[in-house]
Design a protein around this motif. Structure first.
Motif, PDB file in Angstrom:
ATOM      1  N   ALA A  57     -33.774 -16.579 -79.002  1.00  0.00           N
ATOM      2  CA  ALA A  57     -34.536 -17.717 -78.468  1.00  0.00           C
ATOM      3  C   ALA A  57     -34.531 -18.075 -77.113  1.00  0.00           C
ATOM      4  O   ALA A  57     -36.154 -17.456 -76.209  1.00  0.00           O
ATOM      5  N   VAL A  58     -33.840 -18.452 -76.484  1.00  0.00           N
ATOM      6  CA  VAL A  58     -33.732 -18.212 -75.108  1.00  0.00           C
ATOM      7  C   VAL A  58     -33.869 -16.852 -74.126  1.00  0.00           C
ATOM      8  O   VAL A  58     -34.717 -16.999 -73.167  1.00  0.00           O
ATOM      9  N   ALA A  59     -33.628 -16.305 -75.124  1.00  0.00           N
ATOM     10  CA  ALA A  59     -33.015 -15.113 -74.403  1.00  0.00           C
ATOM     11  C   ALA A  59     -34.762 -13.800 -73.837  1.00  0.00           C
ATOM     12  O   ALA A  59     -35.154 -13.739 -73.334  1.00  0.00           O
ATOM     13  N   ARG A  60     -35.277 -14.715 -75.018  1.00  0.00           N
ATOM     14  CA  ARG A  60     -36.543 -13.933 -75.600  1.00  0.00           C
ATOM     15  C   ARG A  60     -37.307 -14.844 -74.238  1.00  0.00           C
ATOM     16  O   ARG A  60     -38.147 -13.842 -73.995  1.00  0.00           O
TER      17      ARG A  60
ATOM     18  N   VAL B  22     -33.624  -7.319 -78.465  1.00  0.00           N
ATOM     19  CA  VAL B  22     -33.250  -8.761 -77.753  1.00  0.00           C
ATOM     20  C   VAL B  22     -32.157 -10.023 -78.695  1.00  0.00           C
ATOM     21  O   VAL B  22     -31.728  -9.662 -79.539  1.00  0.00           O
ATOM     22  N   VAL B  23     -30.540  -9.923 -77.778  1.00  0.00           N
ATOM     23  CA  VAL B  23     -29.345  -9.889 -78.773  1.00  0.00           C
ATOM     24  C   VAL B  23     -29.097 -11.412 -78.483  1.00  0.00           C
ATOM     25  O   VAL B  23     -29.002 -12.071 -76.720  1.00  0.00           O
ATOM     26  N   GLY B  24     -28.646 -12.593 -79.573  1.00  0.00           N
ATOM     27  CA  GLY B  24     -28.147 -13.682 -79.097  1.00  0.00           C
ATOM     28  C   GLY B  24     -26.326 -13.732 -79.795  1.00  0.00           C
ATOM     29  O   GLY B  24     -26.510 -13.471 -80.633  1.00  0.00           O
ATOM     30  N   LEU B  25     -25.521 -14.251 -78.996  1.00  0.00           N
ATOM     31  CA  LEU B  25     -24.709 -13.819 -79.613  1.00  0.00           C
ATOM     32  C   LEU B  25     -24.010 -16.023 -79.539  1.00  0.00           C
ATOM     33  O   LEU B  25     -23.875 -16.411 -78.858  1.00  0.00           O
ATOM     34  N   SER B  26     -23.084 -15.784 -80.320  1.00  0.00           N
ATOM     35  CA  SER B  26     -23.077 -17.283 -80.910  1.00  0.00           C
ATOM     36  C   SER B  26     -21.432 -17.384 -79.765  1.00  0.00           C
ATOM     37  O   SER B  26     -21.219 -16.613 -79.729  1.00  0.00           O
ATOM     38  N   ALA B  27     -21.159 -19.050 -79.976  1.00  0.00           N
ATOM     39  CA  ALA B  27     -19.469 -18.780 -79.540  1.00  0.00           C
ATOM     40  C   ALA B  27     -18.552 -18.366 -80.913  1.00  0.00           C
ATOM     41  O   ALA B  27     -18.749 -18.440 -81.793  1.00  0.00           O
ATOM     42  N   PRO B  28     -16.764 -18.070 -80.553  1.00  0.00           N
ATOM     43  CA  PRO B  28     -16.260 -17.902 -80.951  1.00  0.00           C
ATOM     44  C   PRO B  28     -16.071 -18.738 -82.105  1.00  0.00           C
ATOM     45  O   PRO B  28     -16.425 -20.656 -82.017  1.00  0.00           O
TER      46      PRO B  28
ATOM     47  N   ARG C 260     -34.240 -11.889 -70.937  1.00  0.00           N
ATOM     48  CA  ARG C 260     -33.478 -10.763 -70.397  1.00  0.00           C
ATOM     49  C   ARG C 260     -33.032 -10.334 -71.829  1.00  0.00           C
ATOM     50  O   ARG C 260     -33.114 -10.675 -72.653  1.00  0.00           O
ATOM     51  N   PRO C 261     -32.011  -9.559 -72.040  1.00  0.00           N
ATOM     52  CA  PRO C 261     -31.901  -8.348 -72.855  1.00  0.00           C
ATOM     53  C   PRO C 261     -30.708  -9.168 -74.021  1.00  0.00           C
ATOM     54  O   PRO C 261     -31.017  -8.856 -75.295  1.00  0.00           O
ATOM     55  N   MET C 262     -29.757 -10.026 -73.324  1.00  0.00           N
ATOM     56  CA  MET C 262     -29.178 -11.106 -74.092  1.00  0.00           C
ATOM     57  C   MET C 262     -28.771 -11.989 -73.725  1.00  0.00           C
ATOM     58  O   MET C 262     -28.831 -12.673 -72.104  1.00  0.00           O
TER      59      MET C 262
END
Length: 526
Positions: free
Chosen positions: A412-415, A388-394, A419-421
């Motif tokens: 944490a929200v993806a988990r 599971v992946v979390g992506l920050s804002a720029p 969702r995968p990301m």
């Protein structure tokens, strides 16, 4: 050139003559074997020239000879050498006819030519051919080594290898993408084999496979000394590899493995430096981070970047292979476009600092989308080996700590959502209501509203719907009553009953907030 029956017939000392199978004299000979058995097949391996005098055969019997030659042909015997002047003054016509019927080369051996002379000639020719192959292999090894040490490195090595095998060669990275190919036209052919390379990658290294169809014959070889392959080499030829060609391929595998492992050692050193740079950025020491990053990571810090955090999809599980695979995927994507990337493996997770809008970020998005499609098709949740992946804002160098927090929140929200990301920007731009899709929140909501729903179930009023209408109208009695189609005094009575049943005052804004969230998180009872 391999030894053939034609080579033996043309040997000036042996004086052999052809009585049958003239069209198959170009067949290679693996050995010469003497046997007077009526059925020597159990002792044959295929490729032999069988030398006989017919001591135990009735060579004049057509039925026996046809059966004898058929057995030899089925066993892979490439020819029969018949010595005349021993048991028969000439080759019996029955044997000649049987050989012609089966298209089996039949050589007449004169009395003055001993079988030992034929065996020596075969042995000498095979040894000479082996010597030529080994010599050619060593020469190929020297050329490939020089190529590997050249400026172009692997690309030059592939060009030399393709020339030695009279075919094509391609190098794949850990993700199965084509890194280089020779000649240039082979890149498209090699790209079609990516699924085969991915299957090879799933097997413990070293591993190999033969694939291909009508176009060519392709050998795939994994690269690397560890359990997981670090890449793969494909070699395409029109026919199976000979001894010299195989020496060249083995040399190429060894040289590319050394190159790969050397690159891996440098990569590990870069990762340690990257971890130090990341720690400085998190501590707010952006200037020191730039100084340490130097030319290696400096360009990455001069433009907006994103923080990517990946962990196993199932909390509490350790998936080093899944994390390593994602690391390889994003690194391969970045390498193909010359993009700078900072990858920091941590216990149980992976932290990546990548250029905003770059290929590494896109590789993560593509990875997640592929998982979404698979899960949708299989109607299943995450498998044990998924991430599971979390992506920050720029962000910029001064905002790394905040970006890491964003990435962790998105993860944490993806988990929670399965969702995968999840991208942090999507969380900020969307509604807070999807965050309520949590078992603990739903349990709170059900408990909060249970007493009101039990009251409504008795038929003594519609308190839940009335509460929702009143809250949605921000406590405006007339508007809410109109929505419900009741008098405002009726609605006032109902809200008073809500307060009595819950033991809480609707004048308290916290109470109203909790009740509104409970109504949103808990669907109406069926």
């Amino acid at each position: 050139m391999p030894l053939t029956l034609a080579s033996l017939v043309q040997h000036s000392v042996l004086k052999l003559s052809v009585r049958a199978g003239e069209g198959r004299l170009d067949t290679p000979v693996r050995w010469a074997h003497v046997s007077e058995l009526a059925d020597p097949v159990p002792y044959m391996e295929g490729g032999e020239l069988l030398l006989i005098t017919a001591m135990k055969l009735d060579a004049g019997d057509p039925d026996e000879m046809h059966a004898y030659v058929r057995r030899l042909a089925a066993a892979g015997v490439v020819g029969i050498g018949f010595a005349i002047g021993v048991n028969y003054e000439e080759i019996p016509e029955a044997l000649v006819e049987a050989a012609r019927t089966e298209d089996m080369p039949l050589l007449e051996v004169p009395r003055r030519t001993p079988f030992l002379a034929i065996s020596k000639a075969v042995s000498a020719a095979l040894a000479a051919d082996q010597y030529r192959a080994v010599t050619a292999g060593f020469e190929a090894q020297r050329e490939l080594t020089r190529a590997a040490l050249s400026v172009d490195g692997p690309a030059e090595l592939l060009a030399k290898l393709a020339a030695h095998v009279h075919g094509w060669a391609a190098l794949y990275d850990t993700s199965g993408a084509v890194v280089a190919a020779a000649p240039d036209w082979a890149a498209r052919r090699a790209a079609r084999l990516t699924p085969d390379v991915e299957r090879l990658r799933e097997r413990p290294a070293p591993a190999s496979a033969v694939v291909g169809g009508s176009e060519d014959r392709v050998e795939l070889q994994s690269l690397g000394t560890g359990r997981r392959a670090r890449g793969a080499l494909a070699v395409g030829t029109a026919a199976p590899l000979g001894t010299a060609e195989r020496y060249a391929v083995h040399s190429a595998v060894a040289l590319l493995t050394l190159t790969t492992e050397r690159s891996r050692s440098l990569h590990d050193a870069e990762s340690r430096l990257g971890a130090a740079v990341l720690r400085m950025l998190l501590a707010g020491e952006a200037d020191h981070a730039r100084s340490v990053a130097g030319d290696l990571y400096g360009a990455l810090l001069e433009a907006p970047f994103r923080l990517i955090v990946a962990e196993p999809a199932l909390a509490g599980t350790a998936q080093p292979e899944g994390l390593a695979l994602l690391s390889d995927t994003v690194e391969s994507a970045a390498a193909r476009t010359g993009e700078t990337l900072l990858v920091v493996p941590e216990p149980g997770r992976l932290v990546i600092l990548a250029s905003d809008g770059g290929s590494a970020v896109q590789a993560c998005v593509d990875h997640a989308e592929a998982l979404e499609v698979r899960r949708g098709r299989d109607a299943a949740g995450p498998e044990p080996d998924e991430l599971v992946v979390g992506l920050s804002a720029p962000a910029g160098p001064g905002g790394v700590a905040a970006a890491l927090k964003q990435a962790d929140q998105a993860l944490a929200v993806a988990r929670r959502r399965g969702r995968p990301m999840v991208e942090h920007e999507d969380m900020a731009a969307g509604s807070v209501l999807p965050l309520l899709a949590d078992d603990a929140v739903r349990a709170f909501a059900d408990g909060t509203l249970r007493a009101l729903r039990e009251h409504d179930a008795t038929g003594r009023g519609d308190l839940v719907a009335s509460l929702q209408a009143w809250l949605s109208r921000h406590g405006q009695w007339d508007a809410a009553a109109a929505d419900l189609g009741v008098h405002r005094h009726t609605l006032r009575y109902r809200m008073k009953r809500v307060e009595e049943i819950l033991g809480r005052s609707l004048e308290d804004p916290d109470v109203r907030m909790e009740l509104w969230l409970a109504l949103k998180a808990s669907p109406p009872a069926a």
